[in-house]
Scaffold this motif. Structure first.
Motif, PDB file in Angstrom:
ATOM      1  N   THR A 110       0.836  -1.196   0.000  1.00  0.00           N
ATOM      2  CA  THR A 110       0.000   0.000   0.000  1.00  0.00           C
ATOM      3  C   THR A 110       0.871   1.246   0.000  1.00  0.00           C
ATOM      4  O   THR A 110       0.483   2.279  -0.535  1.00  0.00           O
ATOM      5  N   HIS A 111       2.057   1.141   0.613  1.00  0.00           N
ATOM      6  CA  HIS A 111       3.053   2.211   0.587  1.00  0.00           C
ATOM      7  C   HIS A 111       4.331   1.652   1.207  1.00  0.00           C
ATOM      8  O   HIS A 111       4.377   0.475   1.590  1.00  0.00           O
ATOM      9  N   MET A 112       5.376   2.474   1.308  1.00  0.00           N
ATOM     10  CA  MET A 112       6.687   1.970   1.680  1.00  0.00           C
ATOM     11  C   MET A 112       7.132   2.334   3.095  1.00  0.00           C
ATOM     12  O   MET A 112       8.326   2.312   3.382  1.00  0.00           O
ATOM     13  N   HIS A 113       6.218   2.663   3.988  1.00  0.00           N
ATOM     14  CA  HIS A 113       6.607   2.869   5.377  1.00  0.00           C
ATOM     15  C   HIS A 113       7.118   1.553   5.970  1.00  0.00           C
ATOM     16  O   HIS A 113       6.748   0.468   5.515  1.00  0.00           O
ATOM     17  N   LYS A 143       9.290   6.905  -6.459  1.00  0.00           N
ATOM     18  CA  LYS A 143       9.622   8.256  -6.929  1.00  0.00           C
ATOM     19  C   LYS A 143       9.932   9.172  -5.757  1.00  0.00           C
ATOM     20  O   LYS A 143      10.846  10.014  -5.818  1.00  0.00           O
ATOM     21  N   TYR A 144       9.184   9.019  -4.668  1.00  0.00           N
ATOM     22  CA  TYR A 144       9.386   9.879  -3.495  1.00  0.00           C
ATOM     23  C   TYR A 144      10.489   9.361  -2.588  1.00  0.00           C
ATOM     24  O   TYR A 144      11.407  10.102  -2.216  1.00  0.00           O
ATOM     25  N   TRP A 145      10.453   8.073  -2.220  1.00  0.00           N
ATOM     26  CA  TRP A 145      11.386   7.557  -1.231  1.00  0.00           C
ATOM     27  C   TRP A 145      12.803   7.388  -1.776  1.00  0.00           C
ATOM     28  O   TRP A 145      13.766   7.302  -1.004  1.00  0.00           O
ATOM     29  N   PHE A 146      12.942   7.363  -3.102  1.00  0.00           N
ATOM     30  CA  PHE A 146      14.276   7.291  -3.696  1.00  0.00           C
ATOM     31  C   PHE A 146      14.791   8.667  -4.112  1.00  0.00           C
ATOM     32  O   PHE A 146      15.834   8.779  -4.757  1.00  0.00           O
ATOM     33  N   ASP A 147      14.087   9.716  -3.745  1.00  0.00           N
ATOM     34  CA  ASP A 147      14.449  11.095  -4.093  1.00  0.00           C
ATOM     35  C   ASP A 147      15.410  11.636  -3.029  1.00  0.00           C
ATOM     36  O   ASP A 147      15.031  11.831  -1.872  1.00  0.00           O
ATOM     37  N   ASP A 148      16.655  11.898  -3.405  1.00  0.00           N
ATOM     38  CA  ASP A 148      17.661  12.374  -2.452  1.00  0.00           C
ATOM     39  C   ASP A 148      17.296  13.729  -1.872  1.00  0.00           C
ATOM     40  O   ASP A 148      17.587  14.008  -0.694  1.00  0.00           O
ATOM     41  N   ALA A 149      16.664  14.579  -2.658  1.00  0.00           N
ATOM     42  CA  ALA A 149      16.277  15.900  -2.155  1.00  0.00           C
ATOM     43  C   ALA A 149      15.197  15.776  -1.088  1.00  0.00           C
ATOM     44  O   ALA A 149      15.235  16.466  -0.059  1.00  0.00           O
ATOM     45  N   ALA A 150      14.231  14.890  -1.298  1.00  0.00           N
ATOM     46  CA  ALA A 150      13.191  14.667  -0.294  1.00  0.00           C
ATOM     47  C   ALA A 150      13.800  14.069   0.973  1.00  0.00           C
ATOM     48  O   ALA A 150      13.439  14.450   2.095  1.00  0.00           O
ATOM     49  N   MET A 151      14.743  13.157   0.801  1.00  0.00           N
ATOM     50  CA  MET A 151      15.401  12.552   1.958  1.00  0.00           C
ATOM     51  C   MET A 151      16.169  13.601   2.759  1.00  0.00           C
ATOM     52  O   MET A 151      16.145  13.589   3.997  1.00  0.00           O
ATOM     53  N   ALA A 152      16.822  14.518   2.087  1.00  0.00           N
ATOM     54  CA  ALA A 152      17.607  15.545   2.777  1.00  0.00           C
ATOM     55  C   ALA A 152      16.739  16.440   3.644  1.00  0.00           C
ATOM     56  O   ALA A 152      17.215  17.000   4.642  1.00  0.00           O
ATOM     57  N   ARG A 153      15.469  16.576   3.309  1.00  0.00           N
ATOM     58  CA  ARG A 153      14.558  17.423   4.088  1.00  0.00           C
ATOM     59  C   ARG A 153      14.009  16.709   5.320  1.00  0.00           C
ATOM     60  O   ARG A 153      13.388  17.327   6.179  1.00  0.00           O
ATOM     61  N   GLY A 154      14.213  15.407   5.432  1.00  0.00           N
ATOM     62  CA  GLY A 154      13.664  14.638   6.536  1.00  0.00           C
ATOM     63  C   GLY A 154      14.494  14.748   7.802  1.00  0.00           C
ATOM     64  O   GLY A 154      15.655  15.172   7.780  1.00  0.00           O
ATOM     65  N   THR A 155      13.884  14.365   8.924  1.00  0.00           N
ATOM     66  CA  THR A 155      14.628  14.271  10.174  1.00  0.00           C
ATOM     67  C   THR A 155      15.569  13.071  10.099  1.00  0.00           C
ATOM     68  O   THR A 155      15.473  12.232   9.202  1.00  0.00           O
ATOM     69  N   ASP A 156      16.474  12.978  11.075  1.00  0.00           N
ATOM     70  CA  ASP A 156      17.389  11.835  11.093  1.00  0.00           C
ATOM     71  C   ASP A 156      16.611  10.522  11.174  1.00  0.00           C
ATOM     72  O   ASP A 156      16.959   9.533  10.516  1.00  0.00           O
ATOM     73  N   LEU A 161      14.512   5.410   8.993  1.00  0.00           N
ATOM     74  CA  LEU A 161      13.401   4.461   9.030  1.00  0.00           C
ATOM     75  C   LEU A 161      12.494   4.540   7.810  1.00  0.00           C
ATOM     76  O   LEU A 161      11.777   3.585   7.520  1.00  0.00           O
ATOM     77  N   MET A 162      12.477   5.666   7.132  1.00  0.00           N
ATOM     78  CA  MET A 162      11.610   5.819   5.976  1.00  0.00           C
ATOM     79  C   MET A 162      12.410   5.661   4.677  1.00  0.00           C
ATOM     80  O   MET A 162      12.276   4.682   3.954  1.00  0.00           O
ATOM     81  N   PHE A 163      13.269   6.623   4.406  1.00  0.00           N
ATOM     82  CA  PHE A 163      13.957   6.654   3.114  1.00  0.00           C
ATOM     83  C   PHE A 163      14.984   5.531   2.978  1.00  0.00           C
ATOM     84  O   PHE A 163      14.970   4.784   1.987  1.00  0.00           O
ATOM     85  N   GLN A 164      15.896   5.406   3.962  1.00  0.00           N
ATOM     86  CA  GLN A 164      16.938   4.388   3.834  1.00  0.00           C
ATOM     87  C   GLN A 164      16.346   2.991   3.896  1.00  0.00           C
ATOM     88  O   GLN A 164      16.750   2.092   3.153  1.00  0.00           O
ATOM     89  N   GLN A 165      15.377   2.794   4.782  1.00  0.00           N
ATOM     90  CA  GLN A 165      14.706   1.497   4.878  1.00  0.00           C
ATOM     91  C   GLN A 165      14.086   1.097   3.559  1.00  0.00           C
ATOM     92  O   GLN A 165      14.229  -0.052   3.111  1.00  0.00           O
TER      93      GLN A 165
END
Length: 292
Positions: A110-113, A143-156, A161-165
């Motif tokens: 359903t999504h990638m969480h 498209k979203y979770w593999f986006d480096d710019a979106a990842m850079a805006r996230g908390t540690d 837990l979201m992008f790297q996972q």
């Protein structure tokens, strides 16, 4: 000598939808705090829980096998080893249900969480847990979770837990990942995009022989609170306003059509109906069925 039970039976529940069998499986629970919710004061949230005889913000984590036309799909893969010892039990419960993970040919996310996709791959070995399965997900998720710019805006925490996972867990499936925007994604299963919780958050509508079931993903996390108060959003919603709009749209649709629903955080096994309750809504769990 009588032995007192000290373990629970495997959480497995079968539900027929026409000619399709849907098996609910538990991955465990996630215990959280009031801070996970937006738009509801803590005392009000606690009143909703107390009215349901609950005293913790514990989220069920469910997944579903879909048996159709001699084919087998799995919706979600659970938490793996990412979110603590109370979750991550899906793979064992799949085997307890008599299913060899190698027989699963399609995984629908359903999504990638992490409580949905972190069971794709063994963290220790890096090998896929479902060696013969294709991975199917809405095009906006990678498209979203593999986006480096979106990842850079996230908390540690979000970065880990979201992008790297998402990247680590899907890596062994990259050559067998199929994305969609809508339409049929598995025989008898149609994607219903429900964006807001994440950009590609999707429900799956199963239809067979005049019967139907909507697996609505994370439309609801805390049913005691979010069903009567659909404006309550979650801190992990990427677009809170969009998540609320999708939730209200789904509630209206399933209440009007009297459509059976289930979801990843409805209390196991999670099957039931949404009904209108004055200006709000109420969730009515379906009675346990002994026969298929």
């Amino acid at each position: 000598m009588i032995r007192q039970p000290d373990t629970q039976i495997p959480p497995i529940y079968h539900r027929r939808i026409g000619d399709v069998t849907v098996t609910a499986l538990s991955d465990g629970v996630l215990v959280r705090t009031h801070e996970m919710m937006r738009n509801v004061p803590e005392d009000e949230g606690n009143r909703f829980l107390a009215a349901a005889f609950r005293n913790t913000f514990a989220l069920s984590v469910n997944a579903f096998l879909i048996y159709t036309k001699n084919r087998l799909a799995l919706v979600e893969t659970g938490s793996g080893d990412y979110l603590g010892p109370e979750a991550g039990k899906l793979l064992a419960n799949i085997k307890a249900a008599g299913v060899d993970p190698d027989d699963i040919e399609t995984i629908l996310l359903t999504h990638m969480h992490p409580d949905h996709s972190a069971g794709l791959t063994d963290m220790t070995t890096g090998k896929p847990n479902y060696r013969n399965a294709e991975l199917v997900v809405h095009e906006n998720e990678p498209k979203y979770w593999f986006d480096d710019a979106a990842m850079a805006r996230g908390t540690d925490r979000e970065k880990k837990l979201m992008f790297q996972q998402a990247r680590e867990q899907t890596e062994p499936y990259r050559d067998r990942m199929r994305t969609f925007s809508d339409g049929e994604v598995f025989p008898g299963v149609t994607a219903m995009p429900l964006p807001g919780h994440t950009p590609g958050h999707t429900g799956y509508l199963i239809e067979s022989a005049g019967e139907a079931l909507l697996i609505w993903g994370d439309t609801v996390h805390m049913p005691e609170v979010q069903v009567p108060r659909p404006e309550v959003t979650m801190v992990v919603d990427t677009d809170p306003a969009g998540a609320e709009a999708s939730r209200r749209r789904v509630f209206d649709m399933v209440a009007e059509e009297r459509l059976l629903v289930t979801g990843m955080h409805l209390h196991f096994p999670g099957f039931g109906h949404i009904t209108r309750d004055g200006p709000s809504y109420r969730f009515v769990p379906e009675s346990w069925q002994q026969t298929l």
